[in-house]
Design a protein around this motif. Structure first.
Motif, PDB file in Angstrom:
ATOM      1  N   ARG A 169      -0.127  25.128  21.665  1.00  0.00           N
ATOM      2  CA  ARG A 169      -0.322  26.405  20.986  1.00  0.00           C
ATOM      3  C   ARG A 169      -1.634  27.048  21.429  1.00  0.00           C
ATOM      4  NH1 ARG A 169       0.983  24.127  14.896  1.00  0.00           N
ATOM      5  NH2 ARG A 169       3.243  23.900  15.114  1.00  0.00           N
ATOM      6  N   PRO A 170      -1.702  28.395  21.375  1.00  0.00           N
ATOM      7  CA  PRO A 170      -0.638  29.350  21.032  1.00  0.00           C
ATOM      8  C   PRO A 170       0.283  29.634  22.211  1.00  0.00           C
ATOM      9  CG  PRO A 170      -2.663  30.507  21.469  1.00  0.00           C
ATOM     10  CD  PRO A 170      -2.993  29.051  21.568  1.00  0.00           C
ATOM     11  N   GLU A 173      -0.638  32.172  25.465  1.00  0.00           N
ATOM     12  CA  GLU A 173      -2.034  32.438  25.124  1.00  0.00           C
ATOM     13  C   GLU A 173      -2.683  33.403  26.105  1.00  0.00           C
ATOM     14  OE1 GLU A 173      -6.076  29.856  24.129  1.00  0.00           O
ATOM     15  OE2 GLU A 173      -4.479  28.970  25.340  1.00  0.00           O
TER      16      GLU A 173
END
Length: 367
Positions: A169-170, A173
């Protein structure tokens, strides 16, 4: 002529896609989105995948040489076929070097690359000398071993608690830029574009209904394995570590620890490496042998030994060290060999063949 069973062929397609791509984690340049880059590359490649198959469907009785001669005439078609023979042999050398290096690092540090390459090549030459259906029957059983090994390794990683979802994550990005630059042309050509070698074998497969769609589906199964392993590599090691490691799959399994009882299941990866290396190298080598025999109009296997020796020599001489070998594969081979021979020329070939078929009003279908 049709002496390869469809299920055997489809099993090989899955193993071929996984091949060395699972060892090198081809999507690593996309960092946290490496798994997504591989998945998107598969979607982008589906039209090319269908084009390879449709080229065969233009006339199911034509082998790869005859198809080239149909499109460009006897002499030009034969010259192009020779170029592909050299290309297949060169990729055989590169893949053999890949897996020799992996085996040396994973399990045989004291064994020279030359010995590892020769031993693997001897096994490949043995099956190249056999009727082609024998090798494809073998791949069906190898597929079962590979799939079982993959499932066991994933289970160990899950149970050991080393998967950290926060590492992936994210999503996106850094936006689409790194994903797209990883897809084009790197992942699109390796491993997906390498499927062009299977055009040599299409004519030898016993066809059943919807074979074309099953072919695309088999590529999808191989892609699913690559996507899953790429996701796990990042989740376990982190994107930065994956990008700096030659073989992320070795590093990820090395941290497996289940109650201090099951640890460092490197032996699973060694098994995986030996099988995948054998299959992928064999496909390119056998394709070069079959294409050579068609070009020379002979059924003799006398070319197997000299070409096998040539491949071993080239695999060792191709670069002074493994980092240089990888760099050449990314910076030179991708742009000057893969893109022209996997994408540009097949598009030209498709255009010529389809125009000729349309002039003759012969139907083409994907079934």
């Amino acid at each position: 002529m049709n002496n390869i069973r469809q299920n055997d062929f489809l099993s090989l397609v899955v193993l071929f896609i996984v091949g060395s791509a699972v060892m090198l984690d081809v999507g690593r340049d996309a960092m946290k989105d490496s798994w997504f880059a591989i998945f998107m590359a598969y979607l982008f490649f589906i039209p090319m995948n269908c084009m390879y198959y449709l080229l065969y469907k233009t006339n199911e009785s034509l082998n790869f040489l005859k198809l080239l001669q149909y499109a460009f005439g006897k002499w030009v078609g034969s010259a192009v076929n020779f170029i592909y023979i050299v290309y297949f042999l060169y990729i055989t050398s590169r893949v053999l070097r890949d897996f020799s290096e992996i085996l040396q690092i994973a399990a045989f540090q004291k064994v020279s690359l030359a010995v590892l390459a020769m031993l693997m090549m001897l096994a490949i030459m043995y099956f190249a000398e056999k009727p082609i259906g024998v090798f494809f029957i073998l791949t069906k059983y190898l597929f079962i071993i590979i799939f079982a090994t993959f499932i066991v390794a994933v289970m160990f990683e899950v149970v050991s608690g080393i998967i950290h979802i926060d590492n992936v994550r994210p999503f996106l990005e850094n936006g689409w830029g790194p994903v797209l630059t990883t897809i084009f042309p790197k992942v699109l050509t390796f491993p997906f574009g390498e499927l062009i070698v299977l055009m040599v074998f299409f004519v030898k497969v016993k066809k059943e209904k919807k074979f074309g769609f099953k072919f695309v589906g088999a590529v999808g199964v191989g892609t699913w394995i690559l996507v899953t392993t790429s996701f796990l590599h990042v989740a376990i090691l982190g994107a930065v570590t994956v990008n700096r490691t030659h073989f992320p799959i070795l590093s990820s399994v090395s941290v497996i620890n289940i109650s201090d009882f099951i640890q460092r299941v490197d032996s699973l990866i060694v098994i995986l490496t030996i099988i995948l290396g054998f299959v992928k190298t064999s496909v390119f080598f056998i394709a070069s042998i079959e294409s050579s025999k068609e070009l020379l109009n002979t059924d003799k296997n006398m070319i197997i030994v000299p070409l096998g020796i040539l491949v071993v020599y080239c695999s060792l001489a191709i670069s002074p060290n493994f980092p240089q070998h990888i760099k050449e594969g990314i910076d030179i081979v991708t742009y000057y060999l893969h893109v022209p021979l996997q994408i540009i020329f097949p598009i030209i070939l498709s255009g010529v063949v389809f125009v000729k078929k349309k002039i003759k009003k012969e139907p083409i279908s994907l079934s």
